[in-house]
Write a protein that holds these residues in place. Structure first.
Motif, PDB file in Angstrom:
ATOM      1  N   VAL A  61       0.804  -1.233   0.000  1.00 30.71           N
ATOM      2  CA  VAL A  61       0.000   0.000   0.000  1.00 30.71           C
ATOM      3  C   VAL A  61       0.837   1.283   0.000  1.00 30.71           C
ATOM      4  CG1 VAL A  61      -1.928  -1.172   1.134  1.00 30.71           C
ATOM      5  CG2 VAL A  61      -0.332   0.169   2.534  1.00 30.71           C
ATOM      6  N   HIS A  62       2.182   1.164   0.115  1.00 33.16           N
ATOM      7  CA  HIS A  62       2.979   2.376   0.379  1.00 33.16           C
ATOM      8  C   HIS A  62       2.806   3.459  -0.699  1.00 33.16           C
ATOM      9  CE1 HIS A  62       6.026   1.074  -2.529  1.00 33.16           C
ATOM     10  NE2 HIS A  62       6.585   2.263  -2.408  1.00 33.16           N
ATOM     11  N   ASP A  63       2.585   3.042  -1.949  1.00 35.16           N
ATOM     12  CA  ASP A  63       2.396   4.020  -3.037  1.00 35.16           C
ATOM     13  C   ASP A  63       0.966   3.995  -3.592  1.00 35.16           C
ATOM     14  OD1 ASP A  63       4.857   5.272  -3.098  1.00 35.16           O
ATOM     15  OD2 ASP A  63       5.679   4.031  -4.712  1.00 35.16           O
ATOM     16  N   TYR A  64       0.047   3.515  -2.783  1.00 37.45           N
ATOM     17  CA  TYR A  64      -1.355   3.331  -3.230  1.00 37.45           C
ATOM     18  C   TYR A  64      -1.952   4.602  -3.838  1.00 37.45           C
ATOM     19  CZ  TYR A  64      -6.414   2.380  -2.708  1.00 37.45           C
ATOM     20  OH  TYR A  64      -7.758   2.225  -2.914  1.00 37.45           O
ATOM     21  N   TRP A  94       2.809  14.296  -0.176  1.00 36.40           N
ATOM     22  CA  TRP A  94       1.396  13.963   0.036  1.00 36.40           C
ATOM     23  C   TRP A  94       1.088  12.469  -0.032  1.00 36.40           C
ATOM     24  CZ3 TRP A  94      -0.491  18.206  -3.916  1.00 36.40           C
ATOM     25  CH2 TRP A  94      -0.398  19.465  -3.283  1.00 36.40           C
ATOM     26  N   HIS A  95       1.693  11.754  -0.994  1.00 41.26           N
ATOM     27  CA  HIS A  95       1.286  10.353  -1.163  1.00 41.26           C
ATOM     28  C   HIS A  95       1.682   9.493   0.038  1.00 41.26           C
ATOM     29  CE1 HIS A  95       5.400   9.407  -2.542  1.00 41.26           C
ATOM     30  NE2 HIS A  95       5.075   8.151  -2.402  1.00 41.26           N
ATOM     31  N   GLY A  96       2.570  10.023   0.896  1.00 41.25           N
ATOM     32  CA  GLY A  96       2.872   9.327   2.150  1.00 41.25           C
ATOM     33  C   GLY A  96       1.950   9.789   3.267  1.00 41.25           C
ATOM     34  N   ARG A 120       5.892   7.633   6.598  1.00 41.86           N
ATOM     35  CA  ARG A 120       7.328   7.927   6.702  1.00 41.86           C
ATOM     36  C   ARG A 120       8.156   7.384   5.555  1.00 41.86           C
ATOM     37  NH1 ARG A 120       7.011   5.973  12.998  1.00 41.86           N
ATOM     38  NH2 ARG A 120       5.913   7.807  13.788  1.00 41.86           N
ATOM     39  N   HIS A 121       7.525   6.745   4.557  1.00 37.75           N
ATOM     40  CA  HIS A 121       8.341   6.016   3.579  1.00 37.75           C
ATOM     41  C   HIS A 121       9.132   6.927   2.641  1.00 37.75           C
ATOM     42  CE1 HIS A 121       5.208   6.446   0.357  1.00 37.75           C
ATOM     43  NE2 HIS A 121       6.225   6.272  -0.443  1.00 37.75           N
ATOM     44  N   THR A 122       8.693   8.158   2.394  1.00 38.90           N
ATOM     45  CA  THR A 122       9.400   9.004   1.425  1.00 38.90           C
ATOM     46  C   THR A 122      10.560   9.760   2.047  1.00 38.90           C
ATOM     47  OG1 THR A 122       7.126   9.655   0.979  1.00 38.90           O
ATOM     48  CG2 THR A 122       8.756  10.224  -0.661  1.00 38.90           C
ATOM     49  N   ALA A 138      13.402  -0.615   1.507  1.00 35.61           N
ATOM     50  CA  ALA A 138      12.909  -1.481   0.413  1.00 35.61           C
ATOM     51  C   ALA A 138      12.505  -0.637  -0.797  1.00 35.61           C
ATOM     52  CB  ALA A 138      11.721  -2.322   0.887  1.00 35.61           C
ATOM     53  N   ASP A 139      11.914   0.525  -0.528  1.00 38.49           N
ATOM     54  CA  ASP A 139      11.486   1.439  -1.589  1.00 38.49           C
ATOM     55  C   ASP A 139      12.679   1.891  -2.440  1.00 38.49           C
ATOM     56  OD1 ASP A 139       9.644   3.030  -2.954  1.00 38.49           O
ATOM     57  OD2 ASP A 139       9.787   4.688  -1.547  1.00 38.49           O
ATOM     58  N   PHE A 140      13.827   1.984  -1.793  1.00 39.10           N
ATOM     59  CA  PHE A 140      15.048   2.503  -2.414  1.00 39.10           C
ATOM     60  C   PHE A 140      15.807   1.423  -3.188  1.00 39.10           C
ATOM     61  CE2 PHE A 140      19.462   4.373  -1.630  1.00 39.10           C
ATOM     62  CZ  PHE A 140      19.252   5.549  -2.333  1.00 39.10           C
TER      63      PHE A 140
HETATM   64 FE   LIG Z   1       6.418   6.564  -2.513  1.00 41.31          FE
END
Ligand SMILES: [Fe+2]
Ligand SMILES: [Fe+2]
Length: 198
Positions: A61-64, A94-96, A120-122, A138-140
């Motif tokens: 869901v992190h980039d939902y 915003w998306h976070g 906090r993911h971004t 993981a996103d990176f």
């Molecule tokens: Fe993201």
């Protein structure tokens, strides 16, 4: 990797149902990135004693809301009575932070740890849980990422999650500075924290 079966109700449905909802919400390229983040997050979660189901849901869901319009985010900032200063930022932030509220409403995910990992993911935060760090890193480093330092980032993540957070934070701030882009205060907080710690 064996597909994880949801049993703890972080999401009120199966992983397949969550995948369908995510697929509908984002563009095809973004969906592939999301699957890569789940793969990377599960490996990091296993190595760092984080609940695998929680890591899977948070990653999926992190980039939902990444492909939602600016108008929808501005509306949501008002609707959820979030800090009005957020209106001065953009999709990257915003998306976070705002995305977490939309995820709560649309996907019925209420687990605070998962929602915070999305928030906090971004840019990270001064205080991060291990789950936050798993999703941030993981996103990176997910398999689809391709930038000059990614091999080094992956190697660091394999041996030390905190070092990987520090590496990524410096890398991202360097990029923003070089591109003359604004830096979200939360990102500076994290950087300052890391400099004090190391
Ligand atoms: Fe993201
Ligand atoms: Fe992402």
């Amino acid at each position: 990797m064996k597909e994880i079966e949801y049993q703890q109700h972080y999401f009120p449905g199966s992983r397949q149902e969550l995948l369908q909802a995510v697929k509908k919400s984002v563009k095809a390229k973004r969906y592939q990135h999301i699957l890569g983040v789940e793969q990377a997050a599960l490996a990091l979660a296993a190595a760092n004693q984080v609940d695998l189901e929680q890591a899977s849901v948070a990653a999926l869901v992190h980039d939902y809301t990444k492909n939602r319009s600016d108008d929808e985010f501005k509306q949501a900032i008002k609707q959820y009575k979030l800090d009005p200063d957020l209106l001065n930022w953009g999709n990257f932030i915003w998306h976070g932070v705002v995305g977490a509220e939309i995820i709560k409403t649309e996907l019925k995910i209420t687990d605070t740890a998962i929602l915070n990992a999305v928030r906090r993911h971004t840019v990270g935060a001064k205080t991060m849980t291990t789950l936050d760090k798993v999703i941030y890193v993981a996103d990176f480093i997910e398999p689809g990422r391709d930038f000059p330092d990614v091999a080094m980032a992956r190697a660091i993540a394999k041996s030390d999650l905190d070092q990987a957070v520090a590496f990524e934070t410096k890398h991202t701030l360097n990029y923003l500075l070089n591109a003359s882009q604004t830096i979200y205060p939360g990102a500076m907080d994290l950087y300052n924290q890391l400099v004090v710690k190391n």
